[in-house]
Design a protein around this motif. Structure first.
Motif, PDB file in Angstrom:
ATOM      1  N   ASP A 124     -19.752 -26.976   6.855  1.00  0.00           N
ATOM      2  CA  ASP A 124     -19.165 -26.169   5.791  1.00  0.00           C
ATOM      3  C   ASP A 124     -17.870 -26.825   5.343  1.00  0.00           C
ATOM      4  OD1 ASP A 124     -18.693 -24.102   4.016  1.00  0.00           O
ATOM      5  OD2 ASP A 124     -18.708 -22.506   5.503  1.00  0.00           O
ATOM      6  N   ILE A 125     -17.197 -26.212   4.383  1.00  0.00           N
ATOM      7  CA  ILE A 125     -15.880 -26.671   3.937  1.00  0.00           C
ATOM      8  C   ILE A 125     -14.952 -25.462   3.962  1.00  0.00           C
ATOM      9  CG2 ILE A 125     -14.532 -27.663   2.048  1.00  0.00           C
ATOM     10  CD1 ILE A 125     -17.106 -29.042   1.103  1.00  0.00           C
ATOM     11  N   TRP A 126     -13.816 -25.608   4.622  1.00  0.00           N
ATOM     12  CA  TRP A 126     -12.849 -24.522   4.747  1.00  0.00           C
ATOM     13  C   TRP A 126     -11.831 -24.614   3.621  1.00  0.00           C
ATOM     14  CZ3 TRP A 126     -12.401 -20.137   7.377  1.00  0.00           C
ATOM     15  CH2 TRP A 126     -11.148 -19.516   7.480  1.00  0.00           C
ATOM     16  N   ILE A 127     -11.497 -23.465   3.055  1.00  0.00           N
ATOM     17  CA  ILE A 127     -10.471 -23.383   2.017  1.00  0.00           C
ATOM     18  C   ILE A 127      -9.305 -22.560   2.544  1.00  0.00           C
ATOM     19  CG2 ILE A 127      -9.916 -22.545  -0.302  1.00  0.00           C
ATOM     20  CD1 ILE A 127     -11.744 -24.960  -0.336  1.00  0.00           C
ATOM     21  N   TRP A 128      -8.086 -23.122   2.372  1.00  0.00           N
ATOM     22  CA  TRP A 128      -6.887 -22.386   2.751  1.00  0.00           C
ATOM     23  C   TRP A 128      -5.968 -22.270   1.542  1.00  0.00           C
ATOM     24  CZ3 TRP A 128      -1.713 -22.586   2.398  1.00  0.00           C
ATOM     25  CH2 TRP A 128      -0.999 -21.640   3.134  1.00  0.00           C
ATOM     26  N   GLU A 155     -15.296 -24.578  -8.147  1.00  0.00           N
ATOM     27  CA  GLU A 155     -15.577 -25.839  -8.852  1.00  0.00           C
ATOM     28  C   GLU A 155     -15.386 -27.028  -7.921  1.00  0.00           C
ATOM     29  OE1 GLU A 155     -14.103 -28.320 -12.829  1.00  0.00           O
ATOM     30  OE2 GLU A 155     -13.429 -26.252 -12.497  1.00  0.00           O
ATOM     31  N   PHE A 156     -14.309 -27.022  -7.159  1.00  0.00           N
ATOM     32  CA  PHE A 156     -14.077 -28.105  -6.187  1.00  0.00           C
ATOM     33  C   PHE A 156     -15.188 -28.156  -5.157  1.00  0.00           C
ATOM     34  CE2 PHE A 156     -12.633 -29.167  -1.915  1.00  0.00           C
ATOM     35  CZ  PHE A 156     -12.188 -30.476  -2.091  1.00  0.00           C
ATOM     36  N   LEU A 157     -15.570 -26.997  -4.614  1.00  0.00           N
ATOM     37  CA  LEU A 157     -16.626 -26.960  -3.595  1.00  0.00           C
ATOM     38  C   LEU A 157     -17.936 -27.496  -4.153  1.00  0.00           C
ATOM     39  CD1 LEU A 157     -15.849 -23.466  -1.998  1.00  0.00           C
ATOM     40  CD2 LEU A 157     -15.552 -25.695  -0.919  1.00  0.00           C
ATOM     41  N   GLY A 158     -18.267 -27.104  -5.376  1.00  0.00           N
ATOM     42  CA  GLY A 158     -19.495 -27.593  -5.984  1.00  0.00           C
ATOM     43  C   GLY A 158     -19.475 -29.094  -6.167  1.00  0.00           C
ATOM     44  N   GLU A 159     -18.343 -29.649  -6.566  1.00  0.00           N
ATOM     45  CA  GLU A 159     -18.226 -31.096  -6.776  1.00  0.00           C
ATOM     46  C   GLU A 159     -18.341 -31.853  -5.457  1.00  0.00           C
ATOM     47  OE1 GLU A 159     -17.881 -34.565  -8.942  1.00  0.00           O
ATOM     48  OE2 GLU A 159     -18.146 -32.496  -9.663  1.00  0.00           O
ATOM     49  N   GLU A 183     -12.925 -30.229   6.127  1.00  0.00           N
ATOM     50  CA  GLU A 183     -14.304 -30.170   6.609  1.00  0.00           C
ATOM     51  C   GLU A 183     -14.371 -29.223   7.798  1.00  0.00           C
ATOM     52  OE1 GLU A 183     -17.041 -31.355   5.321  1.00  0.00           O
ATOM     53  OE2 GLU A 183     -15.975 -32.328   3.666  1.00  0.00           O
ATOM     54  N   ALA A 184     -15.471 -28.500   7.910  1.00  0.00           N
ATOM     55  CA  ALA A 184     -15.595 -27.474   8.943  1.00  0.00           C
ATOM     56  C   ALA A 184     -17.051 -27.346   9.360  1.00  0.00           C
ATOM     57  CB  ALA A 184     -15.070 -26.134   8.423  1.00  0.00           C
ATOM     58  N   VAL A 185     -17.266 -26.614  10.432  1.00  0.00           N
ATOM     59  CA  VAL A 185     -18.633 -26.344  10.890  1.00  0.00           C
ATOM     60  C   VAL A 185     -18.675 -24.938  11.475  1.00  0.00           C
ATOM     61  CG1 VAL A 185     -18.227 -27.370  13.172  1.00  0.00           C
ATOM     62  CG2 VAL A 185     -20.564 -27.200  12.281  1.00  0.00           C
ATOM     63  N   ARG A 186     -19.650 -24.153  11.038  1.00  0.00           N
ATOM     64  CA  ARG A 186     -19.834 -22.801  11.558  1.00  0.00           C
ATOM     65  C   ARG A 186     -20.684 -22.867  12.827  1.00  0.00           C
ATOM     66  NH1 ARG A 186     -19.543 -17.804   9.144  1.00  0.00           N
ATOM     67  NH2 ARG A 186     -19.326 -18.776   7.101  1.00  0.00           N
ATOM     68  N   ILE A 187     -20.271 -22.126  13.835  1.00  0.00           N
ATOM     69  CA  ILE A 187     -20.957 -22.122  15.128  1.00  0.00           C
ATOM     70  C   ILE A 187     -21.517 -20.734  15.407  1.00  0.00           C
ATOM     71  CG2 ILE A 187     -20.655 -22.414  17.617  1.00  0.00           C
ATOM     72  CD1 ILE A 187     -20.474 -25.012  16.046  1.00  0.00           C
ATOM     73  N   SER A 188     -22.779 -20.673  15.793  1.00  0.00           N
ATOM     74  CA  SER A 188     -23.358 -19.387  16.179  1.00  0.00           C
ATOM     75  C   SER A 188     -24.471 -19.622  17.204  1.00  0.00           C
ATOM     76  CB  SER A 188     -23.914 -18.632  14.962  1.00  0.00           C
ATOM     77  OG  SER A 188     -24.910 -19.396  14.310  1.00  0.00           O
ATOM     78  N   ILE A 189     -24.888 -18.546  17.832  1.00  0.00           N
ATOM     79  CA  ILE A 189     -25.938 -18.610  18.853  1.00  0.00           C
ATOM     80  C   ILE A 189     -27.067 -17.674  18.437  1.00  0.00           C
ATOM     81  CG2 ILE A 189     -26.526 -18.107  21.266  1.00  0.00           C
ATOM     82  CD1 ILE A 189     -23.641 -18.784  22.006  1.00  0.00           C
ATOM     83  N   THR A 190     -28.288 -18.127  18.584  1.00  0.00           N
ATOM     84  CA  THR A 190     -29.436 -17.262  18.356  1.00  0.00           C
ATOM     85  C   THR A 190     -30.410 -17.423  19.515  1.00  0.00           C
ATOM     86  OG1 THR A 190     -31.116 -16.599  16.733  1.00  0.00           O
ATOM     87  CG2 THR A 190     -30.795 -18.960  17.058  1.00  0.00           C
ATOM     88  N   ASN A 199     -18.926 -13.035  10.698  1.00  0.00           N
ATOM     89  CA  ASN A 199     -19.152 -12.707  12.102  1.00  0.00           C
ATOM     90  C   ASN A 199     -19.129 -13.904  13.030  1.00  0.00           C
ATOM     91  OD1 ASN A 199     -19.512  -9.947  11.542  1.00  0.00           O
ATOM     92  ND2 ASN A 199     -21.640 -10.304  10.933  1.00  0.00           N
ATOM     93  N   SER A 200     -19.039 -15.123  12.500  1.00  0.00           N
ATOM     94  CA  SER A 200     -19.154 -16.317  13.339  1.00  0.00           C
ATOM     95  C   SER A 200     -17.876 -17.139  13.296  1.00  0.00           C
ATOM     96  CB  SER A 200     -20.331 -17.186  12.858  1.00  0.00           C
ATOM     97  OG  SER A 200     -21.543 -16.472  12.924  1.00  0.00           O
ATOM     98  N   PRO A 201     -17.552 -17.824  14.406  1.00  0.00           N
ATOM     99  CA  PRO A 201     -16.384 -18.710  14.410  1.00  0.00           C
ATOM    100  C   PRO A 201     -16.674 -19.989  13.618  1.00  0.00           C
ATOM    101  CG  PRO A 201     -17.502 -18.789  16.533  1.00  0.00           C
ATOM    102  CD  PRO A 201     -18.192 -17.734  15.733  1.00  0.00           C
ATOM    103  N   ILE A 202     -15.617 -20.573  13.074  1.00  0.00           N
ATOM    104  CA  ILE A 202     -15.705 -21.824  12.334  1.00  0.00           C
ATOM    105  C   ILE A 202     -14.709 -22.799  12.945  1.00  0.00           C
ATOM    106  CG2 ILE A 202     -15.339 -22.938  10.092  1.00  0.00           C
ATOM    107  CD1 ILE A 202     -16.212 -20.442   8.735  1.00  0.00           C
ATOM    108  N   LEU A 203     -15.167 -24.026  13.188  1.00  0.00           N
ATOM    109  CA  LEU A 203     -14.286 -25.088  13.664  1.00  0.00           C
ATOM    110  C   LEU A 203     -13.850 -25.917  12.466  1.00  0.00           C
ATOM    111  CD1 LEU A 203     -16.244 -26.206  16.863  1.00  0.00           C
ATOM    112  CD2 LEU A 203     -14.438 -24.497  16.650  1.00  0.00           C
ATOM    113  N   ILE A 204     -12.543 -26.097  12.322  1.00  0.00           N
ATOM    114  CA  ILE A 204     -11.963 -26.735  11.149  1.00  0.00           C
ATOM    115  C   ILE A 204     -11.200 -27.985  11.579  1.00  0.00           C
ATOM    116  CG2 ILE A 204     -10.412 -26.398   9.180  1.00  0.00           C
ATOM    117  CD1 ILE A 204     -10.715 -23.350   9.817  1.00  0.00           C
ATOM    118  N   VAL A 205     -11.335 -29.043  10.813  1.00  0.00           N
ATOM    119  CA  VAL A 205     -10.563 -30.256  11.078  1.00  0.00           C
ATOM    120  C   VAL A 205      -9.077 -29.935  10.946  1.00  0.00           C
ATOM    121  CG1 VAL A 205     -10.019 -32.581  10.267  1.00  0.00           C
ATOM    122  CG2 VAL A 205     -12.412 -31.804  10.334  1.00  0.00           C
TER     123      VAL A 205
END
Length: 610
Positions: A531-535, A545-549, A511-518, A460-466
């Motif tokens: 966060d980390i974005w996968i494409w 496995e990569f994300l965990g490392e 590398e990424a960052v999730r953006i939301s408002i509360t 439900n939230s936008p993500i900004l990705i490098v």
């Protein structure tokens, strides 16, 4: 799929139906339903009763396998043991060795009933009476909504393949009244009731386990009772249909839907088939939707979170729900409370939060008054054709941000009027989800502006990705200092291949960052979640496995540095406590350009004593 889960069909064994079918989201279906609730007939399968504690057809199949295996092999296997993949695999292998249908075969259900019970109706009823017992039913919010829709007359017609009494229980609980189902005993009465408009009408196509006739065997399911079938076909010529909790495995039922398409004016208000998000879709369902669209019927497959969530969404958005029934449906309602907070602490901070205080949110937008209704799919098409130079939502009116001439061009031929309007300030209300997403998309657009960042959405939230292809990475220098490399391929990893994606492609990360408002205690906060974005996104499970490392050393000190780096990138300054003003577009009109003001210093939890 990497593993076989009990109760889930392997996606690769099925058509990727969503690729071919017309789709609709939950919000659009809700809008369509609440506009004319009495124009829709509901068709319920076992999935609508599962959250009540009752089993689905898949659950019953596995239970019968367990019983047969225990009987033949003199073993003691509990229902809980069946949740272990090794146990389920052992039992399935045993069934295969005995000539039973392969896993997920269409005739699994009927074959097991025939092998275990034969034609003994009493044993069938005894078995069903045990697993569908009244004392096992715990009505959920979705069941109560369904009961309230029937009791209020907002829903006039309902069909089900279920044997249970969940709907009857729900009507009784919310209204104190009773509803009697038409089933295999007394079938002609259903058609008489429909002709006389004796609403509400509730029909059980496969019977009721409390009576003599139930449909479980292949000979039973090969054809539907003629009177009940005619009742459903007649209803399909008067109502739109919403299907919930039903997989489409019973060919006799699917044949009724196909027959309905051959009659004049089928499903005049649409045919909408709902299914759990990410769940596989049977080819029979996708073909039915395609056939309906080809016949000129508005038809779509709708992914939902859960049956309960869909029903509550619809109930909350109904403009004329009876207050007495609403109190029964929503047993616990939000209430304003006043809990005194302790005074501000003076000791060192105990916790740093990822929330930045927002001083101002957009208060104005442009409202588009269309010449005729524009659905969500069309809105997304309009936005895409404008190359994301406008932001648009339907909440419930169509709101836009962007250059007025761009908006006018995008809605050319659709809009009767475009003018400014106030934007509600409360984004936390239950009916403000679309508006909240609209504002979050706007602040993400403002934060990405003039920075090498891409905007994507997961959940439900936008993500900004490098942006790996950006020419100038200078604005990301704080992030590079904290993390080093910001994008790249995952060595040796390819995205899973399926019917929709037959060609293997390399997997990349960024590398990424999730953006939301509360909004809490009257204040608005911008949440920044690294966060980390996968494409491509479908490869995220394969990249675990990569994300965990990559994440393994992101503990307190390093995560604090990453959070600081992202805030410096988004705020455009290294100054702590700076007041930052941003807007989404380079336009002067306040109604067309959302602006935000926030502080670059995060919230802290302070110790009480100095």
């Amino acid at each position: 799929m990497s593993q076989l889960l009990i109760g889930s069909k392997p996606t690769l064994d099925l058509f990727s139906a969503l690729l071919y079918m017309s789709n609709m989201d939950q919000g659009e279906l809700t809008d369509h339903f609440v506009a004319r609730p009495q124009a829709f007939c509901w068709f319920l399968g076992a999935g609508a009763s599962r959250m009540s504690g009752l089993p689905t057809a898949t659950d019953i199949i596995w239970d019968m396998k367990r019983r047969y295996y225990c009987r033949e092999e003199n073993q003691d296997v509990s229902r809980q043991d069946m949740q272990l993949p090794s146990v389920a695999a052992r039992i399935q292998a045993f069934m295969n060795s005995r000539g039973f249908p392969p896993l997920w075969a269409d005739d699994e259900y009927t074959t097991y009933f025939e092998k275990i019970f034969g034609t003994d109706r009493e044993r069938q009823r005894a078995y069903l009476r045990g697993i569908l017992a009244e004392d096992k039913v715990m009505l959920t919010a979705g069941n109560r909504v369904m009961g309230a829709l029937l009791a209020s007359g907002l829903t006039r017609m309902m069909f089900t393949t279920n044997f249970d009494s969940v709907v009857e229980r729900a009507v009784a609980e919310v209204s104190g009244r009773s509803i009697s189902a038409f089933h295999l005993e007394g079938t002609t009465a259903a058609n008489q009731a429909l002709a006389n408009e004796e609403w509400p009408i509730y029909c059980k196509l496969h019977g009721d386990f409390r009576f003599d006739s139930v449909k479980n065997l292949s000979a039973d399911l090969a054809q539907q009772d003629a009177a009940l079938a005619e009742c459903m076909l007649t209803s399909a010529g008067r109502f739109g249909f919403i299907v919930a909790g039903y997989s489409g495995r019973d060919d006799s039922v699917m044949n009724l839907f196909r027959q309905a398409l051959l009659r004049p004016n089928p499903f005049p208000h649409g045919l909408f088939w709902t299914g759990m998000r990410g769940a596989p879709v049977l080819p029979a369902v996708s073909k039915l939707i395609d056939a309906a669209v080809s016949a000129g019927t508005r038809a779509a497959y709708v992914e939902i979170d859960t049956f309960d969530a869909l029903m509550l969404r619809m109930w909350r958005n109904l403009p004329s729900r009876p207050s007495d029934l609403d109190a029964k449906v929503r047993k616990s309602l939000p209430a304003a409370v006043s809990i005194p907070l302790p005074c501000h602490g003076t000791a060192s901070p105990l916790l740093r939060l990822n929330a930045l205080p927002i001083a101002t949110l957009p208060s104005r937008a442009l409202i588009v008054t269309p010449r005729e209704d524009i659905d969500w799919a069309s809105l997304r098409t309009i936005q895409a054709e404008a190359e994301s130079r406008i932001l648009v939502t339907k909440a419930p009116n169509i709101l836009c941000w962007g250059a007025p001439d761009t908006i006018a061009k995008a809605f050319q031929g659709h809009a009767a009027k475009i003018e400014g309007v106030d934007v509600p300030s409360d984004l936390s209300a239950g009916d403000a989800l679309a508006l909240k997403g609209f504002v979050e998309e706007a602040i993400a657009t403002a934060l990405a502006r003039d920075r090498p960042l891409l905007i994507r959405r997961r959940g439900n939230s936008p993500i900004l990705i490098v942006d790996a292809h950006a020419q100038d990475m200078g604005p990301l220098q704080p992030l590079s200092s904290a993390l080093g490399k910001l994008t790249g391929p995952i060595t040796g990893l390819f995205a899973p291949v399926d019917d929709e994606h037959p060609t293997p492609v390399k997997v990349f990360w960024a590398e990424a960052v999730r953006i939301s408002i509360t909004q809490k205690n009257g204040a608005a906060w911008l949440l920044v979640d690294p966060d980390i974005w996968i494409w491509p996104p479908r490869a995220r499970d394969a990249a675990r496995e990569f994300l965990g490392e990559r994440r393994k050393d992101r503990l307190n000190a390093k995560f604090d540095g990453i959070l600081t780096a992202w805030i410096r990138v988004l705020a455009g300054t290294e100054q702590r406590g700076a007041v930052v003003e941003l807007s989404s577009f380079q336009v002067q009109e306040a109604d067309a350009n959302p602006s935000f003001t926030f502080c670059s210093r995060t919230a802290f939890s302070m110790g009480l004593e100095g």
